[in-house]
Scaffold this active site. Sequence first.
Site, PDB file in Angstrom:
ATOM      1  N   HIS A  62      38.994  47.889  36.837  1.00 37.89           N
ATOM      2  CA  HIS A  62      40.089  47.369  37.655  1.00 37.89           C
ATOM      3  C   HIS A  62      40.304  48.258  38.878  1.00 37.89           C
ATOM      4  O   HIS A  62      41.338  48.932  39.015  1.00 37.89           O
ATOM      5  CB  HIS A  62      41.358  47.271  36.819  1.00 37.89           C
ATOM      6  N   SER A 110      44.601  42.579  42.596  1.00 33.38           N
ATOM      7  CA  SER A 110      45.326  42.463  41.343  1.00 33.38           C
ATOM      8  C   SER A 110      46.582  41.594  41.525  1.00 33.38           C
ATOM      9  O   SER A 110      46.476  40.431  41.916  1.00 33.38           O
ATOM     10  CB  SER A 110      45.664  43.861  40.813  1.00 33.38           C
ATOM     11  N   ASP A 159      36.518  44.746  33.920  1.00 28.73           N
ATOM     12  CA  ASP A 159      37.960  44.848  34.168  1.00 28.73           C
ATOM     13  C   ASP A 159      38.723  44.562  32.879  1.00 28.73           C
ATOM     14  O   ASP A 159      38.629  43.473  32.315  1.00 28.73           O
ATOM     15  CB  ASP A 159      38.357  43.846  35.249  1.00 28.73           C
TER      16      ASP A 159
END
Length: 239
Positions: free
Chosen positions: A211, A125, A179
Amino acid sequence: MSKPLELTSVIRQARGPQHTATVLFLHGLGDSGKGWIQTADQIGQTMPHVKFILPNAPVRPVTIFNGYRTPAWFDILQSGHLERMLSPDDAETWILNTANSVNRLILDEVDSGIPAQRIVVGGFSQGCAQALVTSLISEYKFAGIIGLGGYLPSKDKILSIATDANKNTPIFVAHGDADETVPFNVGEMTSEILKDKGYNVTFKSYAHLGHWINEDVTQDMLSFLQQTFVRKLWNLYDI
């Protein structure tokens, strides 16, 4: 540019008698190095010669959280659109300064006897974003680069100052197609941007994955590391 911060890290030493490679992996927004211990330990069982460095991001105010202070590699204005995540000056004030801090950890590892070509830099991320920036502008030639569920921030700025050190370095980019935090098209776009610039990118998507990472991602990371470190062991002095 302000002075780079000294980062703390969670360290998982190589399990075997010899430490011959290192993975430096950056966590996502609001997380810490501890959040990736389980993944590091799982991979470490198969690769006992590998040390894991899991740095902790500094605690900073984050705009998208209305200024709430949380572990963050850099500020985020809004999510979703690759070009609207950061303000124009963030590349200088946050991302590049943090890259210098991460590079200090890499330098320490090189000074301890592990060549840069035996180091993989990765992240998840926001950590993926910071890992990509750090790797692209580094003078060190790494064994590999891993980007999970992330993106390349301030791409025009970063690509304009990127070095050639990791132009041929294998880059593994992975993204879940479900996601909602960093949309799949952002990860896919990041892969295409890097490929268009001539980088050696392998992109893999994961059906119904949000995610986070799952066992499939972990196993693909393991395979990438095994292939990368074996390849770089043979080419260690091919600089």
